[in-house]
Design a protein around this motif. Sequence first.
Motif, short mmCIF file in Angstrom:
data_model
loop_
_atom_site.label_atom_id
_atom_site.label_comp_id
_atom_site.label_asym_id
_atom_site.label_seq_id
_atom_site.Cartn_x
_atom_site.Cartn_y
_atom_site.Cartn_z
N PRO A 106 47.28 51.71 45.14
CA PRO A 106 46.87 51.38 46.51
C PRO A 106 45.67 50.42 46.59
O PRO A 106 45.44 49.84 47.64
N LEU A 107 44.94 50.29 45.49
CA LEU A 107 43.74 49.44 45.51
C LEU A 107 43.99 48.04 44.98
O LEU A 107 43.12 47.17 45.07
N VAL A 108 45.17 47.81 44.41
CA VAL A 108 45.52 46.49 43.87
C VAL A 108 45.76 45.52 45.02
O VAL A 108 46.45 45.83 45.99
N GLN A 109 45.20 44.31 44.90
CA GLN A 109 45.41 43.26 45.90
C GLN A 109 46.24 42.14 45.29
O GLN A 109 46.10 41.81 44.12
N GLN A 110 47.11 41.55 46.12
CA GLN A 110 47.84 40.38 45.66
C GLN A 110 46.94 39.16 45.75
O GLN A 110 46.28 38.94 46.75
N LEU A 117 50.87 37.51 40.92
CA LEU A 117 49.54 37.75 40.37
C LEU A 117 48.77 38.74 41.24
O LEU A 117 48.66 38.56 42.46
N PHE A 118 48.23 39.77 40.60
CA PHE A 118 47.53 40.84 41.32
C PHE A 118 46.18 41.11 40.67
O PHE A 118 45.94 40.76 39.52
N CYS A 119 45.30 41.77 41.44
CA CYS A 119 43.96 42.05 40.93
C CYS A 119 43.45 43.40 41.44
O CYS A 119 43.62 43.72 42.63
N LEU A 120 42.86 44.17 40.53
CA LEU A 120 42.08 45.35 40.92
C LEU A 120 40.64 44.88 40.91
O LEU A 120 40.06 44.64 39.86
#
Length: 295
Positions: A106-110, A117-120
Amino acid sequence: MNNQQDFRAPILREITLNTERAKRIEAARLTAPAKTRIITVSNQKGGVGKTTTAVNIAAALATKGLRVLVIDLDPQGNASTALGVEHHNGVPGSYEVLVDGSAVGPLVQQSPEHKNLFCLPASINLAGAEIDMVSASEREKVLASALATYVDQTAPRIDFIFIDSPPSLGLLTVNALVAATEVLVPIQCEYYALEGVTQLIANIERVKKALNPSLDISSILLTMFDNRTNLSTDVANEVRKYFPEKTLAATIPRSVRLSEAPSYGQTAITFDPKNSGSLAYQEAAIELAQRGDHV
């Protein structure tokens, strides 16, 4: 006129060479690994290009059709900045995973860089995480446990996870090493570059023996290479001599564009894809993927 031609010749050669490199990169086809590869980018020495390496290789793989997650474990949040994701105080991310036991998904952002590509993200709160985790049960394995759940529950599957670790062997870096199966070590092509690498290897061996038997240094990447100096060449040759099988053939040159990209909230891969530094990172990403899992 001759002087002008002499001045232009190296520039024209570089443009021609880069055009050919871009064609080879475009033609390269990558297949997804058999299972998610979790790679920690680590070097105890600061300023060697850890974050630049993590975000640009991640972006390069994403553009090749692979699904990639970058975990920002550095309180400065530079990887989050380069990937264009929110990470100001109050935005939940890696701190909440480590300290509060929050789920990763739920905390991962695109990242706006690419749909794959995604980022925590990391906020400044992460600076206090090591103190806040003092009393946690199995505190070295918190990230490993959270990632195992995330990988199992995420569909479509994430192909690569890159963990950007801080330049120290504290609890954050230990968590990064315990969570990974591979370590990618950026080594700067400058004096004293190998100083500390021996200690880094010893520390990785300690973590491997005590906490993560599957951990291994899979790749070494030469960064900040300056072909105008004998020193860079000498350092590169020395690294390849000591680590002939682990050192990637791609070498990252010194490049102003690599440094400029994060200030625009971008990786160099999208900021200036035909720049020599961007091309080198794309070549390194392809090589890393084609080498396959080390196990």
